[in-house]
Design a protein around this motif. Structure first.
Motif: not given
Length: 117
Positions: A5-9, A71-83
């Motif tokens: 959901i964070e990724l989609y937002v 950015l969202p894809f990189m965050c999804y891989l490494f820091y998904p809680d802070f996407n």
């Protein structure tokens, strides 16, 4: 919130900003005004400077937003809680560069009165 959901937002926010960027490019303000467009002292000196600044800044906004889709894809891989946070802060920070680059171009292309050099 789940990671997906964070990724989609985050992607939704960037898609909205991409739409806004496209609208600024497609429908730039025709005349100098204090409500809509790239409004700084230098850009409002003349109609030529106004047109250039709005065209240039909207192009930068579109490119920055496209680059930020990483950015969202990189965050999804490494820091998904802070996407969402990383996407918003990263994109907003990069959008501030529009001011720096547009003002630099205005200074290089126009004199103090807003006339082309």
């Amino acid at each position: 919130m789940t990671d997906a959901i964070e990724l989609y937002v985050s992607l939704g926010y960037l898609a909205l900003m991409l739409l806004v960027s496209w609208l600024f490019m497609k429908y730039p303000p025709k005349k100098i005004n204090s409500l809509y467009g790239y409004r700084t002292n230098k850009s409002m000196k003349s109609q030529e400077a106004w047109d250039f600044a709005n065209r240039y800044s909207s192009g930068l906004m579109l490119r920055i937003t496209l680059y930020c889709f990483v950015l969202p894809f990189m965050c999804y891989l490494f820091y998904p809680d802070f996407n969402i946070l990383v996407t918003l802060v990263g994109h907003s920070t990069l959008l501030l560069l529009i001011l720096v680059f547009t003002e630099r171009e205005l200074k290089a292309r126009f004199d103090q009165d807003g006339k082309p050099k």
